[in-house]
Design an enzyme around this catalytic site. Structure first.
Site, short mmCIF file in Angstrom:
data_model
loop_
_atom_site.label_atom_id
_atom_site.label_comp_id
_atom_site.label_asym_id
_atom_site.label_seq_id
_atom_site.Cartn_x
_atom_site.Cartn_y
_atom_site.Cartn_z
N ASP A 15 4.36 3.25 -3.68
CA ASP A 15 3.55 4.08 -4.56
C ASP A 15 3.55 3.42 -5.93
O ASP A 15 4.57 3.42 -6.62
CB ASP A 15 4.15 5.49 -4.64
CG ASP A 15 3.42 6.40 -5.62
OD1 ASP A 15 2.43 5.95 -6.24
OD2 ASP A 15 3.86 7.56 -5.77
N VAL A 16 2.42 2.85 -6.34
CA VAL A 16 2.40 2.08 -7.59
C VAL A 16 2.61 2.97 -8.81
O VAL A 16 2.92 2.48 -9.89
CB VAL A 16 1.09 1.27 -7.74
CG1 VAL A 16 0.97 0.25 -6.62
CG2 VAL A 16 -0.12 2.19 -7.82
N TYR A 30 -11.72 9.04 -14.49
CA TYR A 30 -11.79 7.73 -13.84
C TYR A 30 -12.21 6.66 -14.86
O TYR A 30 -11.59 5.60 -14.95
CB TYR A 30 -12.77 7.77 -12.68
CG TYR A 30 -12.78 6.50 -11.87
CD1 TYR A 30 -11.81 6.25 -10.90
CD2 TYR A 30 -13.76 5.52 -12.07
CE1 TYR A 30 -11.80 5.09 -10.16
CE2 TYR A 30 -13.76 4.34 -11.35
CZ TYR A 30 -12.78 4.13 -10.39
OH TYR A 30 -12.77 2.96 -9.66
N ASP A 45 0.85 -1.19 0.00
CA ASP A 45 0.00 0.00 0.00
C ASP A 45 0.89 1.24 0.00
O ASP A 45 2.03 1.18 0.49
CB ASP A 45 -0.93 0.01 1.22
CG ASP A 45 -2.12 0.94 1.01
OD1 ASP A 45 -3.18 0.45 0.55
OD2 ASP A 45 -2.02 2.15 1.29
N LYS A 55 -9.88 3.43 -16.16
CA LYS A 55 -10.28 2.03 -16.00
C LYS A 55 -10.49 1.34 -17.35
O LYS A 55 -10.24 0.13 -17.49
CB LYS A 55 -11.55 1.94 -15.15
CG LYS A 55 -11.31 2.32 -13.68
CD LYS A 55 -10.29 1.41 -13.02
CE LYS A 55 -10.16 1.66 -11.53
NZ LYS A 55 -9.22 0.75 -10.85
N THR A 80 -16.81 0.69 0.04
CA THR A 80 -15.47 0.93 0.59
C THR A 80 -15.35 2.40 0.97
O THR A 80 -16.28 3.19 0.78
CB THR A 80 -14.39 0.60 -0.46
OG1 THR A 80 -14.55 1.49 -1.58
CG2 THR A 80 -14.52 -0.84 -0.94
#
Length: 261
Positions: free
Chosen positions: A61-62, A168, A39, A172, A203
């Site tokens: 940090d991806v 967004y 994470d 995706k 979530t």
């Protein structure tokens, strides 16, 4: 089922909360040999890993390819291999959600696109799309010798786009196309790549969704918000031997909100 992932070394991004944390819990319950809980906030990754018997927390940090490569290398050096990668890390845009909410309150048309900054666009793309590329590339490098399964998390919003959420939805959609392209390329190396495309999930990210949008998603005969655990079940199916013949799939898990041909 309790031994479904026996002997498997697994790495999960976005593990500090939501779908990622639920996935870590299910992998542990089903016998995973070791889980690397990744994470951006090391503390939240540690909170997840501390609940599991065989887990290591990694702060990553991806969106930073060097950090992703280091995390993958660290896992391989410690465990010898990675068998399963689940890329659940992702971000939304609270400011755009605020503008959507304000438009609903005033009765005015939504006005996000004209106000969307380069910084807001890049933030969503950097994490959601660039991050997926970084994980797929790193996974390809270390799994091609032994094979394995990679599951990315897309979104139903790539098909049924939300008004006021262009960045967004675009990120995706990119996750879906990128993952399917990778699936074709990596199949000869014994690496299966698939995508879970959730609808609304209860979530922390969903908690920022304006109330009228939440109500719309819960109206009608379709199911409303899924639990993180329900999405994790779909992820584990795609990562398991039960899905040996499933490659490049986009699994809609939206409770019947809509279907696609």
């Amino acid at each position: 089922m309790k031994d479904q992932f026996a002997g498997k070394v697994c790495l999960v991004t976005g593990a500090g909360s939501g779908i990622g944390a639920a996935t870590c819990g299910l992998l542990a319950a089903r016998g995973a040999e070791h889980i690397y809980a990744v994470d951006i906030a090391h503390g939240t990754a540690e909170a997840t890993s501390s609940k599991l018997e065989r887990a290591t927390a990694l702060g990553v940090d991806v969106g930073d390819p060097a950090q992703v490569d280091r995390a993958i290398d660290e896992a391989v050096q410690a465990s010898g291999r990675i068998d399963v990668i689940v890329h659940a890390a992702g971000v939304d845009d609270p400011e755009s959600k605020k503008w959507i909410y304000e438009a609903a309150e005033s009765g005015a048309p939504v006005d996000v696109l004209s106000r969307l900054s380069d910084e807001a666009w890049r933030r969503v793309m950097r994490v959601n799309l660039d991050g997926t590329f970084h994980l797929l590339r790193a996974g390809a490098r270390v799994m091609r010798g032994s094979g394995g399964a990679i599951v990315t998390v897309g979104s139903s919003s790539a098909f049924d786009t939300l008004t006021g959420y262009p960045h967004y939805a675009a990120s995706k959609s990119g996750v879906h196309a990128l993952s399917q392209a990778a699936a074709k390329e990596l199949l000869p190396y014994g690496i299966r790549v698939n995508v879970v495309a959730p609808g609304p999930v209860d979530t922390g990210m969903a908690a920022r969704t304006p109330a009228h949008l939440r109500a719309a998603m819960e109206a009608g005969p379709a199911r409303g918000y899924a639990t993180a655990e329900e999405i994790a079940e779909s992820i584990l199916y795609l990562a398991s031997p039960a899905a040996a013949n499933v490659v490049g799939a986009i699994l809609l898990t939206n409770g019947g909100q809509f279907t696609v041909a």
